[in-house]
Scaffold this motif. Structure first.
Motif, short mmCIF file in Angstrom:
data_model
loop_
_atom_site.label_atom_id
_atom_site.label_comp_id
_atom_site.label_asym_id
_atom_site.label_seq_id
_atom_site.Cartn_x
_atom_site.Cartn_y
_atom_site.Cartn_z
N HIS A 95 -10.51 0.09 -9.19
CA HIS A 95 -9.42 0.49 -10.08
C HIS A 95 -9.81 1.67 -10.96
O HIS A 95 -10.86 1.69 -11.58
N PHE A 122 -3.72 -7.22 1.22
CA PHE A 122 -4.48 -6.61 0.13
C PHE A 122 -4.39 -7.47 -1.12
O PHE A 122 -3.32 -7.96 -1.47
N TYR A 162 -1.58 1.08 -4.78
CA TYR A 162 -1.07 -0.22 -4.34
C TYR A 162 -0.09 -0.74 -5.36
O TYR A 162 -0.32 -0.64 -6.57
N THR A 202 -9.63 -3.64 -5.13
CA THR A 202 -8.64 -4.05 -4.13
C THR A 202 -9.41 -4.26 -2.84
O THR A 202 -10.21 -3.42 -2.44
N ARG A 247 0.84 -1.19 0.00
CA ARG A 247 0.00 0.00 0.00
C ARG A 247 0.88 1.24 0.00
O ARG A 247 1.81 1.37 0.77
N THR A 273 -5.82 -7.49 -5.31
CA THR A 273 -6.47 -6.76 -6.40
C THR A 273 -6.88 -7.77 -7.46
O THR A 273 -6.03 -8.37 -8.11
#
Length: 178
Positions: A130, A89, A47, A81, A37, A91
């Protein structure tokens, strides 16, 4: 004319130095978190992608910028994410969604993965949707955090600036003597 050219070169040197200083600060901040992050600006967060599970959309080392989920509704085909229960995390793309007992669940999958993720995601886990990708910025940031990166992007511009300043002082003194 010569004085004008030197002034322009000095101004360019200061501008380049200032820009590089800003970029270095941004790179050092980017991906500082152990989970990739980076900095957050006005709620938008960045990220660093740590795997190739989303190829060809983006690759390991790319930086993705995410818009806060409060501002928009998450739909199928959005790339989100989210935070896993182990505080990591991820994505991935939303491939399906369903409602069960009043709660909306999102099924996610990496574009490069053969199967969907094991557990569906709830809205409270989603940290952003995103918006855009900056290719290889995370890899570059990692390189900058190495000793050679610091030398090239901090020490070298400072040395160049000092040399330009010294040159101008010497040139000015030689003009005064003439």
């Amino acid at each position: 004319m010569k004085q004008h050219i030197i002034s322009v070169i000095k101004l360019l040197g200061i501008g380049i130095f200032s820009f590089l200083f800003f970029v270095v600060i941004l790179f050092v901040l980017q991906g500082k978190d152990e989970y990739g992050r980076g900095p957050t600006f006005f709620g938008w967060s960045s990220y660093t992608i740590l795997s190739n599970s989303m190829q060809p959309s983006f690759s390991s080392g790319d930086v993705v910028v995410m818009k806060p989920v409060e501002d928009i509704e998450v739909t199928v085909d959005d790339i989100i994410t989210f935070m896993m229960p182990e505080r990591r995390f991820v994505t991935h793309r939303v491939t399906d969604q369903y409602v069960e007992e009043g709660v909306t669940y999102y099924v996610t999958k990496g574009d490069n993965n053969n199967v969907t993720d094991e557990d569906p995601v709830v809205k409270e886990q989603i940290v952003g949707v995103h918006v855009f990708t900056i290719p290889k910025l995370g890899s570059l940031a990692q390189s900058i955090r190495q000793p050679i990166g610091y030398v090239l992007l901090i020490a070298l511009p400072i040395a160049i600036y000092l040399l330009l300043t010294l040159y101008e002082i010497i040139r000015k003194r030689s003009n005064e003597k003439s």
